[in-house]
Design a protein around this motif. Structure first.
Motif, short mmCIF file in Angstrom:
data_model
loop_
_atom_site.label_atom_id
_atom_site.label_comp_id
_atom_site.label_asym_id
_atom_site.label_seq_id
_atom_site.Cartn_x
_atom_site.Cartn_y
_atom_site.Cartn_z
N ARG A 71 0.82 -1.19 0.24
CA ARG A 71 0.00 -0.22 0.07
C ARG A 71 0.88 1.30 0.04
N GLY A 72 0.10 2.35 -0.39
CA GLY A 72 0.82 3.70 -0.39
C GLY A 72 -0.25 4.61 0.03
N ASP A 73 -0.24 6.03 -0.52
CA ASP A 73 -1.25 6.70 -0.02
C ASP A 73 -2.57 6.49 -0.74
N GLY A 79 -11.98 9.62 -2.48
CA GLY A 79 -10.99 10.80 -2.00
C GLY A 79 -10.28 10.39 -0.39
N GLY A 80 -10.09 9.33 -0.37
CA GLY A 80 -9.30 8.81 0.72
C GLY A 80 -7.83 9.32 0.74
N GLU A 81 -7.29 9.51 -0.54
CA GLU A 81 -5.83 9.83 -0.45
C GLU A 81 -5.77 11.14 0.21
N GLY A 82 -6.68 12.11 -0.35
CA GLY A 82 -6.72 13.50 0.23
C GLY A 82 -6.61 13.51 1.62
N PHE A 83 -7.36 12.79 2.37
CA PHE A 83 -7.31 12.66 3.77
C PHE A 83 -5.83 12.39 4.16
N ILE A 84 -5.27 11.48 3.78
CA ILE A 84 -3.79 11.06 4.06
C ILE A 84 -2.92 12.14 3.96
N GLY A 95 4.12 20.65 13.67
CA GLY A 95 5.32 19.91 14.45
C GLY A 95 5.07 18.71 15.53
N ILE A 96 3.81 18.24 15.19
CA ILE A 96 3.29 16.92 15.91
C ILE A 96 3.79 15.69 15.31
N THR A 97 3.96 14.60 16.40
CA THR A 97 4.63 13.41 15.71
C THR A 97 3.41 12.55 15.24
N LEU A 98 3.81 11.97 13.87
CA LEU A 98 2.82 11.31 13.26
C LEU A 98 3.47 9.87 12.78
N PHE A 99 2.64 8.87 13.02
CA PHE A 99 2.70 7.48 12.62
C PHE A 99 2.26 7.31 11.10
N ASP A 100 3.10 7.64 10.20
CA ASP A 100 2.60 7.73 8.81
C ASP A 100 2.25 6.13 8.20
N VAL A 101 1.67 6.18 7.22
CA VAL A 101 1.02 4.97 6.29
C VAL A 101 1.93 3.87 6.68
#
Length: 459
Positions: A71-73, A79-84, A95-101
């Protein structure tokens, strides 16, 4: 008068009374996800507001990410990719911590927060997700909020909250073999109704609760929201501290004197008490369209609301066991941790799902769970049995307009809600433990997992 566990946490975080009788409460952690996080951060930016303390705010891609390998974005949800992509940009700007895809620690918010040691005993933690109550298993006051409340918490470090009542649910004695925390919480909801906990913080207590590991305690607290409680709580103990030791965001030692206060005093009084004999609990399966429509797997369907019978397609008086199922799902913030997968795999090992099962999925609760399961060979057991092995995410716990089950499917699921359309338009969902999902997938009908566990016991 003695104080409850909730009182101890509340008193520590109380800031001030406000007009109208509510209180202002200090918030220690805020967790966002991609379905609402970008919108909250964007509104703050538009109004010229910033995150007060970025180190206390975390975000994850979990609700609408694709769970297929590679998977990717891109997502199946329109429209899900836009949310991501918008959430990623907003988190960087704030500047907040993100646990990305595909971050190595990515997963469902209520799975990765404990895995990372973000939730700790005695903290207040909020997220725009009703199952934030899962994290009360650590003695934290954790609850779901709306997007505007998330903005307020990020900007001010506080939230306005009316003080809830308290309830203690005591599970006396020991569980019988083959009975799980999922069966405990479903029994409570079935006996006392989906609205039974409304207006209350529920503390789970008793010998059966103390005997649970942390992952099972999270399952128990996870469905406090299905009981309409504000949240669920369990007093932290050595099991809690041993689980948290060495986690990335956990402290180096657990000598905080505050933590030693995090239990209800012996003379504490609750607004309501419920006692359940643990030995009386059996594997539970829902029959209707609410978690309160749940019965022991060996029981007959009771008379309930006509709409529930019409939607689920089951008449009162018929045996629930033996009802054909078309699909099976193991996942969600309720039952997708490593211990859940181990127990389901133990049922499936050396067996195969029935030919009538048109779709069977396992969606680990986090990429950490996925790696650990693969190291133990659980993925191979699931694949050999006929299940698809996926990436982590919320997936088909709820229908977001993307991936779905075959039209008209009856699904046996380890998720937390069996509402109309919860897993897709017209999909009929039966919620149960991972073991019951595995046994039913093998049988092709709703089945008692104890029969499959006994069949594997040495003579």
């Amino acid at each position: 008068m003695g104080r409850t566990l909730f009182d101890h946490v509340w008193d520590t975080h109380f800031v001030a009374d406000t007009a109208g009788g509510a209180a202002l409460v200090a918030i220690d952690r805020v967790f966002l996800h991609e379905r609402t996080g970008a919108a909250a951060l964007a509104r703050m930016a538009e109004m010229g507001r910033t995150v007060r303390d970025p180190a206390r705010v975390f975000a994850v891609m979990d609700h609408i990410v694709d769970t297929r390998p590679g998977r990717g974005d891109g997502t199946l949800m329109p429209g899900g990719e836009g949310f991501i992509t918008e959430t990623r940009a907003a988190c960087r700007a704030a500047g907040i911590t993100l646990f990305d895809v595909n971050d190595s620690a990515q997963g469902i918010v209520h799975v990765i927060s404990p895995e990372q040691g973000i939730v700790l005993p005695g903290l207040t933690l909020v997220a725009p997700d009703s199952h934030t109550c899962t994290q009360g298993a650590f003695g934290a006051l954790a609850w779901g909020i709306g997007s505007s409340e998330a903005e307020h918490a990020m900007v001010t470090g506080t939230l306005r909250l009316e003080k809830p009542k308290t309830m203690r649910v005591t599970f006396k004695g020991a569980l019988a073999p083959g009975v799980t925390a999922k069966d405990m919480i479903l029994t409570l909801i079935a006996r006392h109704g989906a609205g039974g906990g409304a207006g209350h913080v529920v503390e789970f207590a008793g010998e059966a609760v103390a005997a649970l590991d942390m992952e099972a305690r999270m399952t128990l607290c996870n469905m406090a929201t299905e009981f309409s409680a504000m949240t669920g709580l369990i007093a932290p103990d050595e099991t809690t501290f041993e689980y948290l030791a060495g986690r990335p965001y956990a402290p180096d030692n657990f000598d905080d004197p505050y933590w030693q206060t995090l239990r209800s005093d012996e003379d504490a009084t609750f607004d309501r008490e419920i006692v359940i004999e643990a030995a009386d609990i059996a594997p539970m399966v829902s029959w209707g369209t609410s978690p309160e429509h749940t019965i022991p797997v060996t029981a007959a369907v009771p008379q309930g609301p006509a709409r529930a019978h019409d939607y689920i397609g089951l008449e009162a008086g018929r045996a629930l066991a033996g009802t054909p199922v078309d699909a099976a799902f193991i996942g969600s913030c309720t039952n997708a941790r490593l211990s859940d997968l181990r127990r389901a795999a133990a049922i499936l090992k050396g067996r195969h799902i029935a030919p009538s099962i048109r779709k069977a999925l396992v969606v680990p609760g986090s990429l950490s769970v996925k790696r650990a399961a693969e190291a133990e060979g659980l993925d191979a057991i699931f694949a050999a049995a006929g299940f698809e092995w996926r990436m982590s995410g919320c997936s088909l716990c709820f229908y977001a307009g993307g991936e779905g089950f075959p039209e008209g499917s009856r699904v046996i699921s380890s998720t937390n809600r069996n509402f109309e359309g919860r897993q897709g338009p017209g999909i009929r969902t039966h919620i149960a433990s991972p073991e019951t999902v595995a046994a039913s997938a093998i049988a092709g009908v709703i089945a008692d997992p104890r029969e499959y566990a006994r069949a594997k016991e040495p003579a």
